[in-house]
Each structure stands twice: as C-alpha cells, then as structure tokens.
Design a protein around this motif. Structure first.
Motif, PDB file in Angstrom:
ATOM      1  N   PRO A 142      38.365  45.655  50.342  1.00  0.00           N
ATOM      2  CA  PRO A 142      38.929  44.329  50.586  1.00  0.00           C
ATOM      3  C   PRO A 142      37.818  43.322  50.874  1.00  0.00           C
ATOM      4  O   PRO A 142      36.781  43.664  51.454  1.00  0.00           O
ATOM      5  N   ASN A 156      49.167  47.098  54.373  1.00  0.00           N
ATOM      6  CA  ASN A 156      49.727  46.368  53.241  1.00  0.00           C
ATOM      7  C   ASN A 156      49.732  44.865  53.496  1.00  0.00           C
ATOM      8  O   ASN A 156      49.460  44.075  52.582  1.00  0.00           O
ATOM      9  N   GLY A 167      46.292  43.295  53.045  1.00  0.00           N
ATOM     10  CA  GLY A 167      45.695  43.437  51.722  1.00  0.00           C
ATOM     11  C   GLY A 167      44.563  44.427  51.693  1.00  0.00           C
ATOM     12  O   GLY A 167      43.634  44.301  50.889  1.00  0.00           O
TER      13      GLY A 167
END
Length: 400
Positions: free
Chosen positions: A119, A277, A280
């Motif tokens: 991420p 979730n 992200g």
C-alpha cells in the motif's frame, strides 16, 4: 570350362568398377543389422586406399572375405552419376535439419521476479495507529488472551488456558471472556478437570459467552485429545492446533504467538479483516479473514506480524468501530480511502440481529453450521412475573 572362367572374370571386373565408383567412395561406412562394425572399418580402409591411388588406377584390389560378404548383402543397382549423388546428399542434409532436436536454452534462466506490491501510505498509517493506541485502554489490552491465564500455573497449564481463552473469545466480548476464564481458573482450568466436569456445570462456568452450548462440546472434545496425546499440553505447530475441535487458523496463530512465543502467521479476526479492507491494505478486497491473512502476509514485513493483531483489534474497539466509526477523530482520515463513507445513516437497534458486536471476534471456519444450529436452538430466558402484577385481559373476537 571356358564359359565359367569368362563369367568369373566378368564378375570380378564388375566388382572392381563398383569399388572405384564415386558413389561407393562418398558413401558412409555401413553397419550391418547384426551390429558388426568391423566390416564398416574394413570398408573405410579400402575406400581410403583407393582414394590415394586415384579413381583411374587399374591396380587390382584384393577382396577380403568380409568385404565380399558386405558386397553380396548390398542391393544391386546401377552406378549413379555425380549430379545425382550431390542431389541425394543435399536432400539428406535438408532432412537432417528438419529432424534436428533443439533443447530449451531457458532451463537455467531464473524466473522473472514479479514486482513487490505494498500500500502507498501504509507506514504512515501504521504510525498514526500506534499513536492512537499508545494509551492502551482498549478491552484487548487488559482482558485479551494473553491476560487470561494463570501466571503461577505450570507451563503446560498456562498454554492450555491460553487456548481455552481463545476458544471462548469467538463471537464474545473480551469482558465476558475474561469473566468466564476467571471462573474456570477458580474451578481448575486444566484438561483433566475439564474432562471430569459434567456438561451442565461447565456450561454454567462459561455462560454467557457466545454459543456456550457449542463451546462446551468443543472444550470436552479438545481436552480429551490433549489429555490423551499431549499429556494436557497443546501442540506446538499450527497443523496440530487446527486439528483440534473448535480451533481455526486465527486461534492457532495467536496460540503459537502467545503460548509458544513463535510467530507462525497473522491472527486475523473481524477487526483486522475489516480495517485492512477499509485502509486499502489489500491488493484486492477480500471476503473472509483467512483471505485477508494470506493477502497481508504477502507484503507486510514478518517482524510486524505479532504486533498487527494487537494494534488493529484495539483500534477497532476504540476508533474504527464496525458501526459509526469515529473518522472525525482518526489521524488517518485524510489518507484512508473509506473515511466518512462507511458510517450508516441510521444505526440499527441493539436487539436487531444485524447489529454487529463491536468487540466480538469472527467465527472460525467450519463452525458456521454449529453456530447456526445453536442460534435456532437457543431459547430466551423467562422473565420473572410478580404475584401482585395485574393480569392482562385477553380480548377475543367473536364472529357472528
């Protein structure tokens, strides 16, 4: 007799011409079907000797017995011209090129490494979560599985109590789990004592944990296996732990971390699954905690696997709530892609079956059928009725 001599001389002349023909000189050594290579070597020597003497030489060649035998086995055919020989050789070489076996040259080349995904702002977000969790006042900080065992008990008993607390924590608040473990420790929380306790008494000790009837059966079956195979201790591997009744991957990884001090994987419950979730932190959205665990372990450094469960569980109990998360006070509100978008417009009632438990853990894989069966079987407790309470008058409709 003269006629026989004439035939013999004619055969000798024909054999001599055959030996000196270009076709015979350019042909390769012949090996018979029986595998006799001596004949081929003799023929090669004769051909070399004939080349040194010249194709036009009329020197007689002594025919050895082996050469005579090979000549007799050779099919009789007319001598070919030089042009025909060249065509045959060129076509033969073309056929060999077509039949050439090529080996894969890429066998020793290592496979191409795929690009490591992570991420974009995960380190900054993780630092903010650590800052928000620095106060350590979440329920998991004081009543988690690592706080529910008896520190004065023997090592194998402490490990057994860690596993029991993890089994009771499924679909249960940490406060309820801690109270149940306190009663079990006072009763004697060992595999032997659990087996010697009848189901009704054991149910009263762990009530009101979520799905306590099912967990009574799980505790009995698991204690029997541990007492028989491990002497009251728990397995020291994830494979051995998940074989126990009522123990799933999340419990196994947490038990390895807390009881054995070994990091085998990330313990993913409903909080870790939900927050990963929302932030992200997954390459693709996942639908189950087990999928989330595998996705996180692909990029998250291993030295953070033990800490991430404690951080995200407490963060989910304090700030990132399942219903109406406190995005306005979250330090990640400017980098979180789900900030101010998850909160529902209307909060469901407390008695609604769709209202989630903010501090409950997810159901382990394989327990859904038992949980569903117990939900149907569960009966509401009767409400006490005062003897002085007025009786309700039942109205009946009379059909005329």
């Amino acid at each position: 007799m003269p006629q026989v001599r004439w035939k013999t001389r004619f055969c000798y002349v024909v054999r001599t011409l055959t030996m000196t023909s270009p076709y015979f000189m350019q042909s390769r050594p012949v090996i018979t079907r029986s595998g006799d290579q001596n004949a081929a070597s003799l023929r090669s020597k004769l051909t070399t000797r004939r080349r040194n003497q010249g194709p036009g030489s009329s020197v007689e060649v002594k025919v050895e017995p082996e050469e005579a035998r090979i000549s007799e086995q050779r099919p009789s055919s007319a001598p070919l011209s030089t042009e025909t020989d060249a065509l045959l050789l060129s076509s033969h070489s073309r056929r060999r090129k077509q039949l050439k076996v090529e080996y894969d040259e890429d066998e020793g080349v290592p496979p191409v490494k795929t690009e490591h995904w992570e991420p974009p702002d995960w380190q900054k977000q993780l630092g903010y979560i650590r800052e928000m969790r620095s106060s350590r006042y979440a329920p998991v900080d004081n009543m988690g599985a690592e706080k529910c065992y008896d520190s004065d008990a023997p090592a194998h008993v402490r490990r057994f109590q860690v596993l029991v607390s993890l089994m009771l924590s499924s679909q249960t608040k940490d406060q309820v789990t801690a109270a149940a473990m306190k009663r079990l420790r006072a009763h004697g929380c060992t595999a032997e004592n659990i087996l010697n306790t009848d189901d009704e008494a054991l149910g009263k000790l762990i009530y009101p944990v979520g799905f306590w009837r099912t967990k009574v059966k799980y505790l009995k079956l698991t204690s029997a296996i541990l007492q028989k195979e491990f002497g009251g201790d728990i397995p020291d591997s994830v494979e051995g732990l998940v074989r126990l009744t009522g123990v799933g991957p999340k419990m196994a990884h947490l038990a390895m971390d807390i009881a054995w001090d070994q990091v085998s994987g990330i313990g993913v419950d409903t909080h870790v699954h939900r927050i990963s979730n929302w932030l992200g932190w997954l390459k693709k959205p996942t639908k189950s905690p087990e999928q989330t665990r595998k996705a996180l372990e692909e990029w998250l450094p291993r030295e953070l696997w033990s800490e991430i469960n404690w951080l995200l569980v407490g963060f989910g109990q304090q700030v990132c709530l399942p219903v109406r998360p406190l995005c306005s006070v979250c330090l990640n509100q400017h980098s979180c892609p789900s900030a101010h978008k998850i909160s529902p417009t209307k909060r469901p009632k407390a008695a609604s079956p769709c209202s989630p438990d903010p501090t409950s853990a997810s159901t382990e894989p394989g327990q859904e059928s038992d949980v569903k069966h117990e939900r149907l079987k569960k009966e509401p407790l009767p409400t006490p009725v005062s003897p002085n309470a007025p009786k309700r008058r039942i109205k009946t409709k009379v059909k005329y």
